[in-house]
Design an enzyme around this catalytic site. Structure first.
Site, PDB file in Angstrom:
ATOM      1  CG  ASP A  60      73.891  26.901  72.984  1.00  0.00           C
ATOM      2  OD1 ASP A  60      74.368  26.378  71.713  1.00  0.00           O
ATOM      3  OD2 ASP A  60      73.151  28.118  72.828  1.00  0.00           O
ATOM      4  CB  SER A 106      44.812  59.275  51.984  1.00  0.00           C
ATOM      5  OG  SER A 106      44.746  60.298  51.494  1.00  0.00           O
ATOM      6  CD  GLU A 132      33.024  52.293  57.436  1.00  0.00           C
ATOM      7  OE1 GLU A 132      34.031  52.550  57.670  1.00  0.00           O
ATOM      8  OE2 GLU A 132      32.374  51.821  56.584  1.00  0.00           O
ATOM      9  CE  LYS A 137      40.313  59.944  59.015  1.00  0.00           C
ATOM     10  NZ  LYS A 137      41.435  59.713  59.768  1.00  0.00           N
ATOM     11  CG  ASP A 139      44.038  58.779  65.857  1.00  0.00           C
ATOM     12  OD1 ASP A 139      44.561  58.671  64.950  1.00  0.00           O
ATOM     13  OD2 ASP A 139      44.450  59.739  66.765  1.00  0.00           O
ATOM     14  NE  ARG A 163      47.271  55.134  53.064  1.00  0.00           N
ATOM     15  CZ  ARG A 163      47.526  56.452  52.811  1.00  0.00           C
ATOM     16  NH1 ARG A 163      48.446  56.901  53.733  1.00  0.00           N
ATOM     17  NH2 ARG A 163      47.207  57.038  51.943  1.00  0.00           N
ATOM     18  CD  GLU A 210      43.070  53.163  61.111  1.00  0.00           C
ATOM     19  OE1 GLU A 210      43.027  52.909  60.004  1.00  0.00           O
ATOM     20  OE2 GLU A 210      43.866  54.468  61.554  1.00  0.00           O
ATOM     21  CE1 TYR A 268      39.208  51.404  56.177  1.00  0.00           C
ATOM     22  CE2 TYR A 268      39.585  51.218  58.780  1.00  0.00           C
ATOM     23  CZ  TYR A 268      40.080  51.637  57.363  1.00  0.00           C
ATOM     24  OH  TYR A 268      41.321  52.249  57.282  1.00  0.00           O
ATOM     25  CE  LYS A 287      41.037  63.905  59.745  1.00  0.00           C
ATOM     26  NZ  LYS A 287      42.683  64.027  59.940  1.00  0.00           N
ATOM     27  CB  CYS A 306      73.126  82.735  75.145  1.00  0.00           C
ATOM     28  SG  CYS A 306      72.924  81.271  74.476  1.00  0.00           S
ATOM     29  CB  CYS A 314      77.468  80.399  75.203  1.00  0.00           C
ATOM     30  SG  CYS A 314      76.628  81.984  74.298  1.00  0.00           S
ATOM     31  CB  CYS A 334      72.848  83.092  71.191  1.00  0.00           C
ATOM     32  SG  CYS A 334      74.500  82.766  71.541  1.00  0.00           S
ATOM     33  CB  CYS A 354      76.650  79.571  71.293  1.00  0.00           C
ATOM     34  SG  CYS A 354      75.030  79.025  72.143  1.00  0.00           S
TER      35      CYS A 354
HETATM   36  S1  IVH Z   1      38.228  54.484  54.534  1.00  0.00           S
HETATM   37  C1  IVH Z   1      39.675  54.386  50.426  1.00  0.00           C
HETATM   38  N1  IVH Z   1      37.305  53.876  56.966  1.00  0.00           N
HETATM   39  O1  IVH Z   1      41.653  57.040  58.007  1.00  0.00           O
HETATM   40  C2  IVH Z   1      39.492  54.013  51.672  1.00  0.00           C
HETATM   41  N2  IVH Z   1      39.527  55.029  56.748  1.00  0.00           N
HETATM   42  O2  IVH Z   1      42.399  60.003  56.458  1.00  0.00           O
HETATM   43  C3  IVH Z   1      39.938  55.115  52.608  1.00  0.00           C
HETATM   44  N3  IVH Z   1      40.612  55.416  58.752  1.00  0.00           N
HETATM   45  O3  IVH Z   1      44.558  56.111  56.273  1.00  0.00           O
HETATM   46  C4  IVH Z   1      39.829  54.960  53.920  1.00  0.00           C
HETATM   47  N4  IVH Z   1      38.874  54.580  60.075  1.00  0.00           N
HETATM   48  O4  IVH Z   1      43.679  54.514  57.907  1.00  0.00           O
HETATM   49  C5  IVH Z   1      38.435  54.351  55.947  1.00  0.00           C
HETATM   50  N5  IVH Z   1      36.426  53.617  58.791  1.00  0.00           N
HETATM   51  C6  IVH Z   1      37.264  54.257  58.192  1.00  0.00           C
HETATM   52  C7  IVH Z   1      38.421  54.458  58.879  1.00  0.00           C
HETATM   53  C8  IVH Z   1      39.418  55.013  58.038  1.00  0.00           C
HETATM   54  C9  IVH Z   1      40.075  55.039  60.054  1.00  0.00           C
HETATM   55  C10 IVH Z   1      41.941  55.743  58.521  1.00  0.00           C
HETATM   56  C11 IVH Z   1      42.597  55.250  57.526  1.00  0.00           C
HETATM   57  C12 IVH Z   1      43.085  56.207  56.394  1.00  0.00           C
HETATM   58  C13 IVH Z   1      42.667  57.598  57.175  1.00  0.00           C
HETATM   59  C14 IVH Z   1      42.583  58.445  56.032  1.00  0.00           C
END
Ligand code: IVH
Length: 681
Positions: free
Chosen positions: A38, A83, A115, A117, A119, A138, A179, A230, A323, A417, A420, A435, A440
């Site tokens: 302290d 999801s 929108e 997505k 990451d 989540r 996110e 979102y 995707k 190997c 060994c 092996c 080993c």
């Molecule tokens: S909508 C029911 N909007 O993607 C609502 N998800 O693969 C479902 N994510 O775990 C999600 N951008 O964390 C939504 N504009 C967006 C997003 C989004 C990223 C992620 C989200 C979810 C994952 C699903």
């Protein structure tokens, strides 16, 4: 300006305090009294108050609280965090539209919001009367972890809404989903700074995830985290409630939340072709975005339709992710090294010149086996195409032969190997080399690592690092030696970073693992082809490892789900004297070698015997899986669709079409509370 001797003293104090923190918190071996500590701390604080220009964010006085000892608290989400289903082509997107259109009355007006997505990591934020009160991960979709203190450090996350004085009045309760992420530029800067300090960070996503899951909020505070919102999970007591997703995005923005509106688009159903083209073309835009994305999300704009459409499994029918297929890159194959697995399989692994691909720096990839390398004619020094899809291990697809210089070297599996030195063997009809030396060292490390791992004995604090260290030191020479590790207590304490507390925790975790059920023991000993599921099958039949050890290959192969291959492997394993000895030793240390005696009450005597249930909607405290397990435990059956044979429909919030069906058929409904009363909970 602070005089030089003060600057020096401040530095010295920080070093001292950090050192004693380490002794205290990490090693649990304090060298000085709390009073003395302290004094040092107070002196530093005083000097920093006098010369504020000397304060640095990493000064021990700037810590956000002490490192908490326990984990994060659990948070049950007010609604399940769904999801998303995936599509990867215009055709699949079209098929998604056709699927939900069939469920809507003809002529229903539909529009869409597209929108990015992002990451990052899903976060769920709670606001009470405009004040940020709770933030969670989540988790499994039903229960997440309370990471409020980490989220508070995100500067773009409003701690109070609305941010602007003329913003909308905040609802009494608002739960929003978004996110958390790290932007590309911020990540590059952070990565470069950290590299100078010798710290490696490979991807924005992992860096963000690591920070948010860290128990010390200081870690999150030191990383350039950001957030986009979102989705409204729940809104109560609002002046005006948004009716479309487009309104949601604007409402959130007006409250002061960061929203990716610049990159969001609205389309009418009559423009679905344009929407499809937008999605397909977007792959070329995404590299120019300031954040990492792994696709787009297409949502039905009208929120009322979300209620109508509901979800299948964990995926809403009203939204889908678009995707892009796995990404590829070209880089140089620097070397091929051989790794020895726990069963002795030798796997070639590519050492690559590091390359950035799909959000991560890749420097290693799998090469499967020798045949694959020969077939693709992959040579050391080649420029190779690598591919990475999502979180899976990157793969080498093949060489770019046009870029060869003539200096490339052909590679073949070594005859011995690498760990060994024993001769390696390959059996006819198999691609793998083995092996076969059970002593080993590399195999031992892998076996020990597997024994302690999550799907096996799940010994906390005993990971690959510990396996390598303890085997290397000779404390562990075979798996059963894990249970004699405490005889090496003094030697463990002498290891760097192994203080009293850490060693005690580890030895206690090993001791506690003796209570793990026999199926885990059978999994952990590492018989080829015997994972947790097969282990359960085998013990359901034989009840004990001893009985299993006596079984013939024919007896084994007769069990449903156990073929001749598994049977052969089990037989071979138990006929090995060294393995028999391992089993004997584990038994002598008190591990569970048999399933407990079953004490199943007579099924007819159970309160739900003969009753068939169907579940709909979100139950107040049970997840569907939990409800199902409980009903079964009390003798009832759970089916998916309502029929005349259904005894009760268990109804939660937002029930689906099953409720109407039940009403039509006159099937009585039940709440969770009523069900609890039936089983006397
Ligand atoms: S909508 C029911 N909007 O993607 C609502 N998800 O693969 C479902 N994510 O775990 C999600 N951008 O964390 C939504 N504009 C967006 C997003 C989004 C990223 C992620 C989200 C979810 C994952 C699903």
């Amino acid at each position: 300006m602070a005089p030089p001797d003060v600057v020096k003293r401040v530095e010295q104090l920080r070093r001292l305090i950090n050192y004693h923190n380490y002794r205290y918190y990490v090693l649990a071996q304090p060298e000085i009294s709390d009073e003395a500590y302290d004094l040092l701390f107070r002196e530093l604080k005083q000097l920093e108050e006098q010369y504020p220009e000397l304060i640095t964010p990493d000064s021990p006085t700037q810590r956000v609280g002490a490192p908490p000892a326990e984990g994060f608290a659990k948070v049950r989400h007010p609604r399940p965090m769904l999801s998303l289903g995936n599509v990867t082509s215009p055709e699949e997107l079209q098929a998604w539209r056709e699927r939900f259109m069939k469920l809507l009355p003809a002529g229903t007006h539909v529009s869409y919001v597209v929108e990015p997505k992002i990451d990052g990591l899903t976060v769920v934020l709670h606001y009470e009367n405009g004040v940020f009160t709770l933030g969670a991960t989540r988790g499994d979709g039903y229960v997440g972890e309370d990471i409020t203190n980490n989220l508070r450090t995100i500067r773009s996350l409003p701690l109070r809404i609305p941010l602007a004085p003329d913003g909308p009045t905040p609802p009494a309760r608002l739960v929003v989903r978004g996110e958390a992420y790290i932007g590309k530029e911020a990540f590059e800067r952070f990565r470069a700074e950290q590299e100078k300090l010798g710290h490696k960070f490979t991807s924005p996503r992992n860096t963000a995830a690591g920070a948010l899951r860290n128990l010390d909020p200081k870690v999150a505070a030191s990383r350039p985290l950001d957030v986009y919102l979102y989705h409204i999970v729940l809104i109560e007591g609002a002046e005006k409630t948004p009716q479309t997703q487009w309104e949601v995005l604007h409402y959130l923005r007006d409250l002061g939340f960061p929203v990716a509106l610049n990159w969001c688009r609205r389309f009418d159903d009559s423009e679905f072709d344009a929407l499809t083209k937008y999605c397909a073309d977007w792959v070329h835009e995404k590299d120019a975005l300031p954040f990492e994305v792994d696709g787009l999300v297409i949502k039905i704009n009208e929120l009322a339709l979300h209620e109508v459409l509901g979800f299948v499994g964990r995926e809403p029918r009203w939204a889908v992710a678009y995707k892009y297929p796995a990404e590829q890159a070209i880089t140089r194959l620097l070397d091929i090294v051989v790794e020895v697995g726990r069963t002795g399989v030798l796997t070639p692994r590519a050492v690559l010149e590091p390359v950035f691909l799909a959000g991560a720096t890749i420097s290693s990839a799998t090469l499967h086996n020798e045949d694959y390398i020969i077939e693709k004619d992959i040579r050391i020094g080649d420029m190779v195409i690598i591919r990475r899809a999502g979180e899976v291990i990157p793969q080498v697809l093949g060489p770019v032969k046009e870029l060869r210089t003539g200096d490339e070297r052909v590679w073949r599996m070594p005859k011995t190997c690498p760990s060994c030195g024993e001769l390696v063997v390959r059996y006819p009809g198999e691609v793998a080399y083995y092996c076969e030396n059970t002593a080993c060292p590399a195999q031992l490390v892998r076996r020990v690592e597997y024994f302690a791992s999550r799907p096996a004995m799940d010994i906390e604090g005993f990971g690959p690092k510990q396996a390598k260290l303890f085997c290397g030191k000779g404390f562990i020479k075979e798996i059963a030696d894990i249970y004699t590790l405490r005889e090496h207590r003094e030697e463990l304490l002498a290891l760097e970073g192994y203080g009293e507390k850490k060693v005690n925790n580890l030895l206690n975790a090993i001791e506690a693992s003796k209570q793990q059920p026999a199926t885990r023991v059978l999994t952990a000993v590492g018989i080829r082809f015997v994972g947790p599921i097969t282990a359960q099958l085998l013990l359901d039949h034989f009840r004990s490892i001893d009985a299993l050890a006596q079984a013939s290959a024919e007896e084994l192969a007769a069990i449903e789900g156990v073929g001749p291959r598994i049977a052969q492997s089990v037989r071979a394993w138990f006929s090995h004297p060294a393995n028999q000895r391992t089993i004997d030793r584990l038994k002598s240390y008190g591990l569970q070698m048999a399933l407990p005696q079953e004490e199943k009450p007579e099924p007819e005597s159970l309160p739900l015997a003969g009753k068939t249930f169907v579940i709909t909607g979100t139950l107040p405290s049970w997840t569907r899986e939990e409800a199902k397990a409980i009903i079964q435990q009390y003798g009832g059956k759970v089916t998916n669709s309502v029929s005349r044979r259904t005894t009760y429909l268990l109804v939660g919030e937002n029930p689906g079409s099953k409720l109407q069906k039940a009403q039509q058929l006159g099937v009585p409904t039940l709440t969770e509370e009523e069900l609890r009363a039936m089983i006397g909970e």
